[in-house]
Design a protein around this motif. Structure first.
Motif, PDB file in Angstrom:
ATOM      1  N   ALA A   1      14.887  89.932 -15.029  1.00 51.88           N
ATOM      2  CA  ALA A   1      15.189  88.854 -16.142  1.00 51.88           C
ATOM      3  C   ALA A   1      15.476  87.667 -15.275  1.00 51.88           C
ATOM      4  CB  ALA A   1      16.640  89.218 -16.533  1.00 51.88           C
ATOM      5  N   LYS A   2      15.947  87.666 -14.228  1.00 50.01           N
ATOM      6  CA  LYS A   2      16.144  86.108 -13.438  1.00 50.01           C
ATOM      7  C   LYS A   2      14.831  85.596 -13.323  1.00 50.01           C
ATOM      8  CE  LYS A   2      18.810  83.275 -11.317  1.00 50.01           C
ATOM      9  NZ  LYS A   2      19.513  82.454 -11.983  1.00 50.01           N
ATOM     10  N   CYS A   3      13.763  86.458 -12.857  1.00 48.85           N
ATOM     11  CA  CYS A   3      12.269  85.778 -12.727  1.00 48.85           C
ATOM     12  C   CYS A   3      11.987  85.183 -13.619  1.00 48.85           C
ATOM     13  CB  CYS A   3      11.325  86.898 -11.993  1.00 48.85           C
ATOM     14  SG  CYS A   3      11.693  87.843 -10.623  1.00 48.85           S
ATOM     15  N   TYR A   4      11.831  85.963 -15.055  1.00 48.48           N
ATOM     16  CA  TYR A   4      11.354  85.375 -16.394  1.00 48.48           C
ATOM     17  C   TYR A   4      12.289  83.917 -16.625  1.00 48.48           C
ATOM     18  CZ  TYR A   4       7.937  88.211 -17.447  1.00 48.48           C
ATOM     19  OH  TYR A   4       6.654  88.917 -17.657  1.00 48.48           O
ATOM     20  N   LYS A   5      13.479  83.927 -16.318  1.00 43.14           N
ATOM     21  CA  LYS A   5      14.175  82.635 -16.435  1.00 43.14           C
ATOM     22  C   LYS A   5      13.721  81.277 -15.660  1.00 43.14           C
ATOM     23  CE  LYS A   5      18.701  84.818 -17.878  1.00 43.14           C
ATOM     24  NZ  LYS A   5      19.798  85.171 -17.386  1.00 43.14           N
ATOM     25  N   GLN A   6      12.817  81.610 -14.807  1.00 40.65           N
ATOM     26  CA  GLN A   6      12.197  80.591 -14.296  1.00 40.65           C
ATOM     27  C   GLN A   6      11.221  79.975 -14.854  1.00 40.65           C
ATOM     28  OE1 GLN A   6      14.205  79.906 -11.074  1.00 40.65           O
ATOM     29  NE2 GLN A   6      15.272  81.591 -11.934  1.00 40.65           N
ATOM     30  N   HIS A   7      10.736  80.292 -15.810  1.00 42.21           N
ATOM     31  CA  HIS A   7       9.527  79.907 -16.858  1.00 42.21           C
ATOM     32  C   HIS A   7       8.443  79.440 -15.978  1.00 42.21           C
ATOM     33  CE1 HIS A   7      12.520  80.304 -20.240  1.00 42.21           C
ATOM     34  NE2 HIS A   7      13.480  79.478 -19.418  1.00 42.21           N
ATOM     35  N   LYS A   8       8.008  80.201 -15.040  1.00 43.39           N
ATOM     36  CA  LYS A   8       6.906  79.916 -14.152  1.00 43.39           C
ATOM     37  C   LYS A   8       5.903  80.831 -14.633  1.00 43.39           C
ATOM     38  CE  LYS A   8       8.752  78.136 -10.155  1.00 43.39           C
ATOM     39  NZ  LYS A   8       8.953  78.181  -8.674  1.00 43.39           N
ATOM     40  N   LYS A   9       4.623  80.481 -14.374  1.00 43.42           N
ATOM     41  CA  LYS A   9       3.526  81.611 -14.778  1.00 43.42           C
ATOM     42  C   LYS A   9       3.478  82.649 -13.532  1.00 43.42           C
ATOM     43  CE  LYS A   9      -1.578  81.724 -15.081  1.00 43.42           C
ATOM     44  NZ  LYS A   9      -2.679  81.227 -15.515  1.00 43.42           N
ATOM     45  N   MET A  10       3.360  83.764 -13.948  1.00 45.27           N
ATOM     46  CA  MET A  10       3.507  84.739 -13.061  1.00 45.27           C
ATOM     47  C   MET A  10       2.235  85.715 -13.028  1.00 45.27           C
ATOM     48  SD  MET A  10       7.556  85.726 -13.238  1.00 45.27           S
ATOM     49  CE  MET A  10       7.328  85.830 -15.151  1.00 45.27           C
ATOM     50  N   ASP A  11       1.880  86.511 -11.849  1.00 41.39           N
ATOM     51  CA  ASP A  11       0.978  87.487 -11.748  1.00 41.39           C
ATOM     52  C   ASP A  11       1.731  88.748 -11.763  1.00 41.39           C
ATOM     53  OD1 ASP A  11      -1.262  89.117 -11.377  1.00 41.39           O
ATOM     54  OD2 ASP A  11      -1.930  88.207  -9.672  1.00 41.39           O
ATOM     55  N   THR A  12       1.617  89.622 -12.521  1.00 41.57           N
ATOM     56  CA  THR A  12       2.487  90.797 -12.789  1.00 41.57           C
ATOM     57  C   THR A  12       1.465  91.959 -11.945  1.00 41.57           C
ATOM     58  OG1 THR A  12       1.747  91.738 -14.927  1.00 41.57           O
ATOM     59  CG2 THR A  12       3.491  90.093 -14.619  1.00 41.57           C
TER      60      THR A  12
END
Length: 156
Positions: free
Chosen positions: A124-135
């Motif tokens: 949840a904290k990672c998604y709150k960063q609003h960055k493009k992420m490779d999962t």
């Protein structure tokens, strides 16, 4: 038994339309389950999860986002136990959760439900960063924050 657990997981995934699995260090979990399945079935069964399951690694996501923040680096410098013997910043779920909560003495229980709670908070904290992420699963993702840390140290 292991086969009962596998059948139940498959049943729940089918019943609820679950097609994705998310885990911190997903490689470890996915391959550990597959190896156990192969061993116990004498290779009759090779894969724990149903065909078509997509895997996402929360560890890789954390290494791209929250574990590259200057505040993480500053906090790490105040916590020598966050560094490996070779001088790399640890990027475990336990360290990530300690960083998020500010509880640097937190010890992970390594039980299913507790792992889910910790990993959900991290994701949840990672998604709150609003960055493009490779999962995707990337076994050497720990290198990302360590490279960023070395650059940060040089700049400061």
């Amino acid at each position: 038994t292991f086969s009962t657990v596998k059948k139940k997981v498959k049943q729940v995934m089918q019943e609820w339309g679950i097609t994705e699995v998310w885990a911190y260090n997903c490689y470890f979990d996915k391959n550990g389950l597959n190896r156990t399945d192969r061993y116990l079935s004498k290779s009759k069964y090779r894969y724990f999860f149903p065909k078509g399951t997509t895997f996402h690694c929360i560890w890789h996501i954390a290494c791209q986002t929250i574990l590259q923040q200057p505040t993480f680096f500053k906090t790490a410098q105040s916590n020598p136990h966050w560094f490996s013997e070779s001088g790399n910043i640890k990027t475990s779920a336990e360290v990530a959760y300690q960083y998020l909560t500010g509880d640097t003495e937190f010890a992970e229980n390594h039980t299913g439900l507790e792992d889910v709670r910790i990993e959900t908070a991290i994701l949840a904290k990672c998604y709150k960063q609003h960055k493009k992420m490779d999962t995707a699963i990337k076994r050497d993702c720990w290198r990302l924050p360590n490279k960023a840390y070395k650059e940060w140290v040089k700049a400061h």
